[in-house]
Scaffold this active site. Sequence first.
Site, PDB file in Angstrom:
ATOM      1  N   VAL A  85     -32.951  24.285  40.715  1.00  0.00           N
ATOM      2  CA  VAL A  85     -32.428  24.724  42.016  1.00  0.00           C
ATOM      3  C   VAL A  85     -32.448  23.574  43.019  1.00  0.00           C
ATOM      4  CG1 VAL A  85     -33.073  27.143  41.669  1.00  0.00           C
ATOM      5  CG2 VAL A  85     -34.722  25.546  42.696  1.00  0.00           C
ATOM      6  N   VAL A 127     -39.002  23.136  40.293  1.00  0.00           N
ATOM      7  CA  VAL A 127     -37.850  22.252  40.057  1.00  0.00           C
ATOM      8  C   VAL A 127     -36.891  22.844  39.028  1.00  0.00           C
ATOM      9  CG1 VAL A 127     -39.075  20.157  40.687  1.00  0.00           C
ATOM     10  CG2 VAL A 127     -39.118  20.952  38.310  1.00  0.00           C
ATOM     11  N   GLU A 128     -37.161  24.060  38.581  1.00  0.00           N
ATOM     12  CA  GLU A 128     -36.263  24.681  37.609  1.00  0.00           C
ATOM     13  C   GLU A 128     -35.612  25.915  38.265  1.00  0.00           C
ATOM     14  OE1 GLU A 128     -37.851  24.742  33.591  1.00  0.00           O
ATOM     15  OE2 GLU A 128     -39.135  23.058  34.087  1.00  0.00           O
ATOM     16  N   MET A 129     -36.155  27.103  37.997  1.00  0.00           N
ATOM     17  CA  MET A 129     -35.511  28.283  38.578  1.00  0.00           C
ATOM     18  C   MET A 129     -36.099  28.662  39.941  1.00  0.00           C
ATOM     19  SD  MET A 129     -35.042  30.297  34.964  1.00  0.00           S
ATOM     20  CE  MET A 129     -34.134  31.720  35.521  1.00  0.00           C
TER      21      MET A 129
END
Lengths: 343, 501
Positions: A85, A127-129
Amino acid sequence: MQGIGQSGLLIVAALTAPAGLAEEWLALPDIPPVPADNPQTNAKIELGKQLFFDPRFSSTGTVSCNSCHNLMAGGEDSRTTSMGVHGLAGPRNAPTVWNSAFHSVQFWDGRAGSLEEQAKGPVIAQVEMGMRSLDEAIARVRQIPGYVEQFRNVFGGENAVTVDNAAKAVAAFERTLVTPGSAYDRFAKGDESALNAQQQRGLKRFNELGCTGCHRPPAFSGPWLAGGFFVTFPFHDSPHVTQYKLRDDSGREAVTKDPADRHKYRVPTLRNVALGAPYFHNGAVPTLSEAVQVMAASQLGIKLNEADTADIVAFLGALTGPFPAMSLPRLPATPGVSIVPAN
Amino acid sequence: MKKALHWSLRHRLAIVAIALISGFAAILATARVSIAEGGIAFPYYPAFLKVEMKAEGEKPMPENWQDPQVCAGCHPRQYKGWSTSMHSISFKDPVFQAEWALAHKATDGKTLNHCGGCHTPIGVATGTVKFDPALGKHGGFTAPPIAEKGVSCDVCHTISGTTAVHTSTGNPGNASFVMSPGRVKRATLKDSKSPFHDTEYSELHTKSAFCSNCHNIFHPDNRFPVEHTFDEWKASPYAQNGIQCQDCHMVPVDTAIRVADEMKPARDLTDHGLGGFAGMGAKTKRDIVHDHGFVGGNTVIAEALGVKGASDNKAEALKRLQNAAELDFEIIPAKGGANLLKVKVTNKRAGHHLPTSLTFIRQIWLEVHITDDQGNELLSSGVAKNNHVPADAVTFINRSVDKDGKPTINPWEIANFDHLNTIPPKGFRYGVYAFHLPANAKGFKVQAKLHYQSYAQGVADKLLGEGKLTVPTVVMKELTRDFSAADLKSAGSKSEKIAAR
């Protein structure tokens, strides 16, 4: 898919793999190990597929599992390290989801002991979803009637929409993401014409040099060990270490806090590795032939010549696919409203 | 049979329980001494095995030990050797299983850990080995897959010490070792490094003392040394020359022959040719990479079980047997009575007795024929009948008896050997035969064969059932010589040797 009762048998099959003895090349089984508490059912697999493709469970509504583990391609994102994201990038290269079910532990550092456990990680990685919590994520699922109904059908009970059940559904779907029937598999089953002369040379060298010590047939991952099979990378010193910053990441030590685990990683599957560039935990090595040379230097302590490198790369190409036919799922809707909050 | 043993374990355990409850140090100390003379308690008694887990109070589980297949990835050569060895089938061996089952039934299960301690150390350590009366002819045992693999890679390479000085005899044996399962693998290299496991140098692994913990077995109750391979070695010239078990049993047979002939450890042989890499991907060439086939004299079971590669191990075993002993003849002419033939059997190349271990079950015997030049058979001895060693044969074994002096070959009943006739290292024994030479004979021929069976046919029949297994007979040595009648006469009345022609 049949799940119940297969698990034990397959684990035995995985353990009795060739173990560096070339006369016993094994083909990939059609079904990976399935845990007794999460049997495969068609409805569960379908639910897991929807969750896998659904970006609404990321903070921005932009990132799904498939964003970094792209099933239209090699099961990863072709990036050095993944982008989540808000364009944030994580520290590690996304491993392929294809055949991940043949790994006894998940993530580069093996911090998840199952696909179920793994599925919960990226959702709340900032740092992902980027969700604040799994509760927040599952609350979004509960707002979608089409999901609630499916969870009830699959898992039963009024409170079927739980984080654990969502993880089970995703894991069940991932256990269908396997690619038996590659050229290598046909060769292993006796069709010698399935591999060309160069690929056969590569296979022989791959074994002779000791690559099979860690990358064991049939999945060409580490052997199935309950606690994971971890290997120091890079093991030998070589110029590649500084060139590609191979020791900047502490590996499994970050999980266990044990200095003996420094730079230790789970041995990844080499199935579909030709589609997995760039390479290694930090995605620093751009090509497969360079990756093969880095492995030879850092794990076997040898400088691999051009001919051997080319032969092994050709052999690794024989571990690609075939990929099952797949259609995009229709995601259950919330007509008239969006469950993704405004910016 | 059941009463042949006077097991006092129950009483010992009761004392320990009382001591633990009362908590008095003095009583506790007494109790401990009663369970194990050295002052430490043994949880697997009568096996003197100890397990040290990483965390205190952690229970050993089968998954704490690695499957040999995992090791095979980087150590295929060692794996291949081990997989054809007796160590790999120490638990599965149906002959052993049947003997263990009989012992189990005769002793109310008290031999479970006693035998299992060495035959399935992981099964005993994890408490997972179980008796199943429905298996085999007499019952059998089950264990998880890793424990079924007997003395596997991770059994030996996680051994961190010995409890030998604390056993009830103060000597090694009866599984007197400490296992510390985990990622530290212990062996004989001082600077080895692996990308997978941690490594530690172990002096113990370089010595016979390592092997002694299982290759020395005493009766748990009467403490009689039923098997004493290590003790035999320890009293031998091999021990005095620094030659360890590993120098013969972890090298190819041709090297073992040189070790015995030159009486030097393998590493001191010139051009021993044992160098190589210890694992795949290794950078340092080692002076010696040890074989892991642990070849001895047992040629029977691995092949019968269909173990892959068993024929290689068998070929090695045969060559060892064929090179272990030497035969020679001495003729002592008659002084009016019968002439004597002395067949001298020398243990030329075994660092333990011939035979060793189950010296009351193994068979080494002489077959001797004397014929004159007219074709008359003057003497015949030791001809097997239906694969059974005949009663008239000269056999080089020990005769085992129970506490009342009655012959028995059931290990759990043995209290003594009342006749010792195995052949010590570099030593010899004679088979002596009397014969008459007919007056018209001008000469005679002596033929001798030294035969070996891993166990008597009767033992196989009893354990597995009649007709299940024909125990192979190996000719260890053969010698034929012609003598002249004149030789006997010219020797006159003196008892002196006649040189063979």
